[in-house]
Design a protein around this motif. Sequence first.
Motif, PDB file in Angstrom:
ATOM      1  N   VAL A 351       9.002  -8.886  -5.123  1.00 30.59           N
ATOM      2  CA  VAL A 351       7.843  -8.976  -4.248  1.00 30.59           C
ATOM      3  C   VAL A 351       6.682  -9.696  -4.766  1.00 30.59           C
ATOM      4  O   VAL A 351       6.157  -9.027  -5.677  1.00 30.59           O
ATOM      5  CB  VAL A 351       7.556  -7.834  -3.399  1.00 30.59           C
ATOM      6  CG1 VAL A 351       6.630  -7.938  -2.378  1.00 30.59           C
ATOM      7  CG2 VAL A 351       9.112  -7.207  -2.635  1.00 30.59           C
ATOM      8  N   LYS A 352       5.974 -10.635  -4.229  1.00 34.32           N
ATOM      9  CA  LYS A 352       4.828 -11.221  -4.804  1.00 34.32           C
ATOM     10  C   LYS A 352       3.754 -10.742  -4.004  1.00 34.32           C
ATOM     11  O   LYS A 352       3.658 -10.979  -2.689  1.00 34.32           O
ATOM     12  CB  LYS A 352       5.027 -12.820  -4.841  1.00 34.32           C
ATOM     13  CG  LYS A 352       3.799 -13.228  -5.714  1.00 34.32           C
ATOM     14  CD  LYS A 352       3.927 -14.808  -5.746  1.00 34.32           C
ATOM     15  CE  LYS A 352       2.891 -15.664  -6.456  1.00 34.32           C
ATOM     16  NZ  LYS A 352       2.944 -16.857  -6.639  1.00 34.32           N
ATOM     17  N   LEU A 353       2.919 -10.069  -4.604  1.00 34.67           N
ATOM     18  CA  LEU A 353       1.759  -9.650  -3.787  1.00 34.67           C
ATOM     19  C   LEU A 353       0.647 -10.627  -3.689  1.00 34.67           C
ATOM     20  O   LEU A 353       0.070 -10.899  -4.756  1.00 34.67           O
ATOM     21  CB  LEU A 353       1.103  -8.265  -4.740  1.00 34.67           C
ATOM     22  CG  LEU A 353       2.142  -7.259  -4.402  1.00 34.67           C
ATOM     23  CD1 LEU A 353       1.635  -5.905  -5.186  1.00 34.67           C
ATOM     24  CD2 LEU A 353       2.386  -6.873  -3.146  1.00 34.67           C
ATOM     25  N   LEU A 354       0.094 -11.028  -2.665  1.00 36.65           N
ATOM     26  CA  LEU A 354      -1.022 -11.890  -2.485  1.00 36.65           C
ATOM     27  C   LEU A 354      -2.363 -11.105  -1.908  1.00 36.65           C
ATOM     28  O   LEU A 354      -2.192  -9.749  -1.522  1.00 36.65           O
ATOM     29  CB  LEU A 354      -0.618 -13.047  -1.594  1.00 36.65           C
ATOM     30  CG  LEU A 354       0.242 -13.863  -2.137  1.00 36.65           C
ATOM     31  CD1 LEU A 354       0.528 -15.058  -1.088  1.00 36.65           C
ATOM     32  CD2 LEU A 354       0.085 -14.749  -3.533  1.00 36.65           C
ATOM     33  N   ARG A 355      -3.308 -11.762  -1.770  1.00 42.71           N
ATOM     34  CA  ARG A 355      -4.426 -10.908  -1.298  1.00 42.71           C
ATOM     35  C   ARG A 355      -4.454 -10.192   0.120  1.00 42.71           C
ATOM     36  O   ARG A 355      -4.686  -9.248   0.277  1.00 42.71           O
ATOM     37  CB  ARG A 355      -5.643 -12.060  -1.160  1.00 42.71           C
ATOM     38  CG  ARG A 355      -7.055 -11.256  -0.906  1.00 42.71           C
ATOM     39  CD  ARG A 355      -8.053 -12.253  -0.772  1.00 42.71           C
ATOM     40  NE  ARG A 355      -8.357 -12.678  -1.994  1.00 42.71           N
ATOM     41  CZ  ARG A 355      -9.444 -13.611  -2.257  1.00 42.71           C
ATOM     42  NH1 ARG A 355     -10.017 -14.129  -1.382  1.00 42.71           N
ATOM     43  NH2 ARG A 355      -9.672 -13.850  -3.581  1.00 42.71           N
ATOM     44  N   ASN A 356      -3.771 -11.354   0.989  1.00 44.29           N
ATOM     45  CA  ASN A 356      -3.763 -10.583   2.514  1.00 44.29           C
ATOM     46  C   ASN A 356      -2.161 -10.409   2.772  1.00 44.29           C
ATOM     47  O   ASN A 356      -2.117 -10.194   4.235  1.00 44.29           O
ATOM     48  CB  ASN A 356      -4.376 -11.592   3.481  1.00 44.29           C
ATOM     49  CG  ASN A 356      -5.842 -11.658   3.168  1.00 44.29           C
ATOM     50  OD1 ASN A 356      -6.486 -10.635   3.043  1.00 44.29           O
ATOM     51  ND2 ASN A 356      -6.342 -12.936   3.279  1.00 44.29           N
ATOM     52  N   LYS A 357      -1.135 -10.645   2.035  1.00 45.14           N
ATOM     53  CA  LYS A 357      -0.041 -10.603   2.419  1.00 45.14           C
ATOM     54  C   LYS A 357       1.020 -10.479   1.391  1.00 45.14           C
ATOM     55  O   LYS A 357       0.569 -10.546   0.062  1.00 45.14           O
ATOM     56  CB  LYS A 357       0.619 -11.705   3.384  1.00 45.14           C
ATOM     57  CG  LYS A 357       0.527 -13.065   2.684  1.00 45.14           C
ATOM     58  CD  LYS A 357       1.146 -14.112   3.637  1.00 45.14           C
ATOM     59  CE  LYS A 357       0.960 -15.691   2.682  1.00 45.14           C
ATOM     60  NZ  LYS A 357       1.416 -16.724   3.663  1.00 45.14           N
ATOM     61  N   THR A 358       2.469 -10.186   1.518  1.00 39.25           N
ATOM     62  CA  THR A 358       3.442  -9.985   0.449  1.00 39.25           C
ATOM     63  C   THR A 358       4.598 -11.155   0.854  1.00 39.25           C
ATOM     64  O   THR A 358       4.768 -11.400   1.924  1.00 39.25           O
ATOM     65  CB  THR A 358       3.922  -8.893   0.316  1.00 39.25           C
ATOM     66  OG1 THR A 358       4.431  -8.394   1.568  1.00 39.25           O
ATOM     67  CG2 THR A 358       2.913  -7.676   0.029  1.00 39.25           C
TER      68      THR A 358
END
Length: 391
Positions: A351-358
């Motif tokens: 799971v790649k974590l971004l600023r506003n979503k995954t």
Amino acid sequence: MEEAHKSKYSIHPGATKMYRDLRVNYWWPGMKRDIVKYVEKCLTCLQVKAEHQKPYGKLQPLEIPMWKWEHITMDLITKLPKTRKGYDTIWVIVDRLTKSAHFIPIRESYSSEKMAEVYNFQEELGTKLLFGTAYHPQTDVQSERTIQTLEDMLRACIIDFGGSWDDYLPLAEFSYNNSYHSGLGMPPYEMLYGRRCRTPICWGEVGPRELENKEILKVTNQRIDQIRAHLKAAQDRQKSYADKRRRPIEFQVGDFVLLKVSPWKGVIRFRKRGKLSPRFIGPFKIIARVGNVAYRLELPEELNLIHNTFHVSYLRKCLADESIYVPLEDIKVDEKLNYVENPVAILDHKVKLLRNKTIDQVKVKWKHRRGSEYTWESADEMKKFYPYLFA
């Protein structure tokens, strides 16, 4: 020369660059000539380097037909919005002499037998099928130009009137055939029937038109001679424009050439593939010449789905050793000369974590891929296009 051209510190420079680099420290008689010949025979350079010269092959205009509906072109407009009647494709048929066209709504799933049934008078008319060279759009430019006009007309109808595109197809056919055509100097209907069809803005010549049979035949023949002269002038004008941007080339039967292919541009939109794949594959032997600017190649079994006749613009002279052959095990080419890369397994998940979503990602193993064999892709996109990986 091999070290100056193929080593990791040089990576296949062109003949001029290689000569400029070598002459600083080396010299021998005929040095520049030897370097040029060496680079010309490098199979890797032939496969990967783009051409920056005029394309090969002078324009060869098609023969002008002698009579109406003697020569026709056919093409399909696919992937249209499905209508209430289930139509999603338009079959475009154009007469090459009068430029008159028929637009037939069909389903993309129609078999060749079903299409022959729709066009069941083809054999009785004595129509012959003449195939163009593979992937050479100039051959069927008549159909392509008609398709462009038809698509514009249907878009305008949908914007102005709404509804489904198949409701306006008969009107589009009437409007196309009843409008002025620059190549003819008149509308196609006037060429076919002796006059334009009446419309609310052109309601001239009210009442029946009576002509003797001999006079009708004489007028028709005069019009055909006039149209053929117009078409010949248009072809000559197009040829003069096209040939300014082309250069002639000829091959001999028995020569070896490389075949131009394209990186795959399939339905996957979330990343680009094949960017660093070779531009040419081969070499392949020329077994026959077809016309003035096309050649038939001896293709291996791996390419048995591909039409084996090609325009010279898709060929490149191969001066490398004829015994050298690039196997196609790692290069799978489809029927349109595009690379096809297939995923074969899911190896990992994260799971790649971004600023506003995954974003769920999967590690994919690819088959027949030039470059990295393993890549991280969007799990949702892979499920959409390759559901078998998750079964």
